[in-house]
Design an enzyme around this catalytic site. Sequence first.
Site, PDB file in Angstrom:
ATOM      1  N   ALA A  55       6.125 -31.080 -58.514  1.00  0.00           N
ATOM      2  CA  ALA A  55       7.154 -30.622 -59.446  1.00  0.00           C
ATOM      3  C   ALA A  55       6.940 -29.193 -59.974  1.00  0.00           C
ATOM      4  CB  ALA A  55       7.269 -31.627 -60.589  1.00  0.00           C
ATOM      5  N   ARG A  90      15.933 -30.157 -53.613  1.00  0.00           N
ATOM      6  CA  ARG A  90      15.312 -31.472 -53.850  1.00  0.00           C
ATOM      7  C   ARG A  90      15.796 -31.976 -55.206  1.00  0.00           C
ATOM      8  NH1 ARG A  90       9.150 -32.344 -52.652  1.00  0.00           N
ATOM      9  NH2 ARG A  90       9.891 -34.484 -52.594  1.00  0.00           N
ATOM     10  N   ASP A 244       7.276 -36.291 -61.731  1.00  0.00           N
ATOM     11  CA  ASP A 244       8.318 -35.334 -61.332  1.00  0.00           C
ATOM     12  C   ASP A 244       9.377 -35.174 -62.402  1.00  0.00           C
ATOM     13  OD1 ASP A 244       7.116 -36.558 -58.746  1.00  0.00           O
ATOM     14  OD2 ASP A 244       7.948 -34.603 -58.228  1.00  0.00           O
ATOM     15  N   ASN A 254       7.752 -40.806 -60.601  1.00  0.00           N
ATOM     16  CA  ASN A 254       6.720 -40.154 -59.777  1.00  0.00           C
ATOM     17  C   ASN A 254       6.823 -40.710 -58.358  1.00  0.00           C
ATOM     18  OD1 ASN A 254       4.476 -38.313 -59.577  1.00  0.00           O
ATOM     19  ND2 ASN A 254       3.143 -40.079 -59.362  1.00  0.00           N
ATOM     20  N   LYS A 255       5.970 -40.222 -57.500  1.00  0.00           N
ATOM     21  CA  LYS A 255       5.982 -40.588 -56.085  1.00  0.00           C
ATOM     22  C   LYS A 255       6.064 -42.111 -55.887  1.00  0.00           C
ATOM     23  CE  LYS A 255       6.097 -38.377 -53.319  1.00  0.00           C
ATOM     24  NZ  LYS A 255       7.421 -38.035 -52.724  1.00  0.00           N
TER      25      LYS A 255
HETATM   26  O1  MRU Z   1       7.311 -35.325 -52.847  1.00  0.00           O
HETATM   27  P1  MRU Z   1       6.270 -34.497 -53.562  1.00  0.00           P
HETATM   28  O2  MRU Z   1       5.045 -34.287 -52.755  1.00  0.00           O
HETATM   29  O3  MRU Z   1       6.861 -33.218 -54.119  1.00  0.00           O
HETATM   30  O4  MRU Z   1       5.868 -35.409 -54.804  1.00  0.00           O
HETATM   31  C1  MRU Z   1       4.894 -34.939 -55.713  1.00  0.00           C
HETATM   32  C2  MRU Z   1       4.589 -35.921 -56.765  1.00  0.00           C
HETATM   33  O5  MRU Z   1       5.124 -37.003 -56.836  1.00  0.00           O
HETATM   34  C3  MRU Z   1       3.596 -35.477 -57.815  1.00  0.00           C
HETATM   35  O6  MRU Z   1       2.854 -36.568 -58.311  1.00  0.00           O
HETATM   36  C4  MRU Z   1       4.369 -34.855 -58.983  1.00  0.00           C
HETATM   37  O7  MRU Z   1       5.250 -33.869 -58.526  1.00  0.00           O
HETATM   38  C5  MRU Z   1       3.477 -34.258 -59.981  1.00  0.00           C
HETATM   39  S1  MRU Z   1       2.795 -32.750 -59.379  1.00  0.00           S
HETATM   40  C6  MRU Z   1       1.847 -32.039 -60.538  1.00  0.00           C
END
Ligand code: MRU
Length: 364
Positions: A55, A90, A244, A254-255
């Site tokens: 993020a 995104r 995110d 989050n992911k």
């Molecule tokens: O799809 P991504 O790799 O952009 O997802 C990232 C994540 O889910 C991270 O945990 C989140 O962005 C926090 S990053 C400090």
Amino acid sequence: MKVNGAPTRPIAVASDGWAVEIIDQTRLPHAFVKVRLETLADAERAIRDMWVRGAPLIGATAAYGMALAMRADASEGGLAEAYRRLYATRPTAVNLRWALDDLRGRLGGLAPEARPAAAYARAAAICEEDVAINAAIGRHGLALIRELWERKGRPARLNVLTHCNAGWLATVDWGTATAPIYMAHDAGVPVHVWVDETRPRNQGANLTAWELLNHGVPHTVVVDNTGGHLMQHGMVDLCIVGTDRTTARGDVCNKIGTYLKALAAHDNGVPFYVALPGPTVDWTIEDGLHEIPIEQRDPAEVTRIAGLADGGQLLSVAVTPAGSPAANFGFDVTPARLVTGLITERGVCAASHQGLLSLYPEHR
Ligand code: MRU
């Protein structure tokens, strides 16, 4: 942080003073390759195709994307077009909208000829702010980790589980979830990290493991389904993940897979913390489950897997029958009730409206 002993950031202005240099994260951990971004289209592609991801780094790249766009066309139309195209890259990480709104607001009040320099200056400032924010998250998280370690009688190993990559590669430096881990390690607290591989794109196995290895932090990569077992057997002392987008009441997006870890942590009495910078809070929404757009990506990320063959070549191979459909939801939402606390640059608070407002009273 350092790569082979050299201080390195995942985004920086190139030595010519205008192009933007990033690390192509799709090539890690097998190759460390820097890429030059020269145009709005380059920045768009870098975010959309996840050469950069995470993020805060998405926000920083979007800010530089605006600067690159202003070099080519600083008119009102150019500004609107750059905003629109970058915003569409995104959907889930709110730092993207935050950075674009910030840039558009500042540039909109300036004459077109002043916009390129102002955009570069603001993008650089956003990067420096991110570094300071993450360092502060690290200090607050370190206090929390140290306190837990002392309370447990200073065990020889304090086990932290993390998901995806919320490390320095996902930010401008330090990372969010990893900042407390790096600082604890540097301060002599014997942290060991369980790294969820994080299918389908393996940000844990590819990126978090690479980061921790580079910094010398003891860690073990596990498949995504392992966390529950580890927690049932007392092998996880705390979880720290990134986010995110976190809503005003503390729901955490989050992911994909984060929610399952939070459920397992809740069931086993394991503290579950989320580390986040202020710009990751979306103050405009409350209900994370219904109000956050969840990115759905190419099913091929599920049906195929990439890796390094014994012969040294990078391969992508199929892992499902050719005819089986696949779904690829990028993120999930962990309700605030499953979150022990939010580690922010201003301190640690409850995952609740009241908790967040106690640290960010300007949003009252
Ligand atoms: O799809 P991504 O790799 O952009 O997802 C990232 C994540 O889910 C991270 O945990 C989140 O962005 C926090 S990053 C400090």
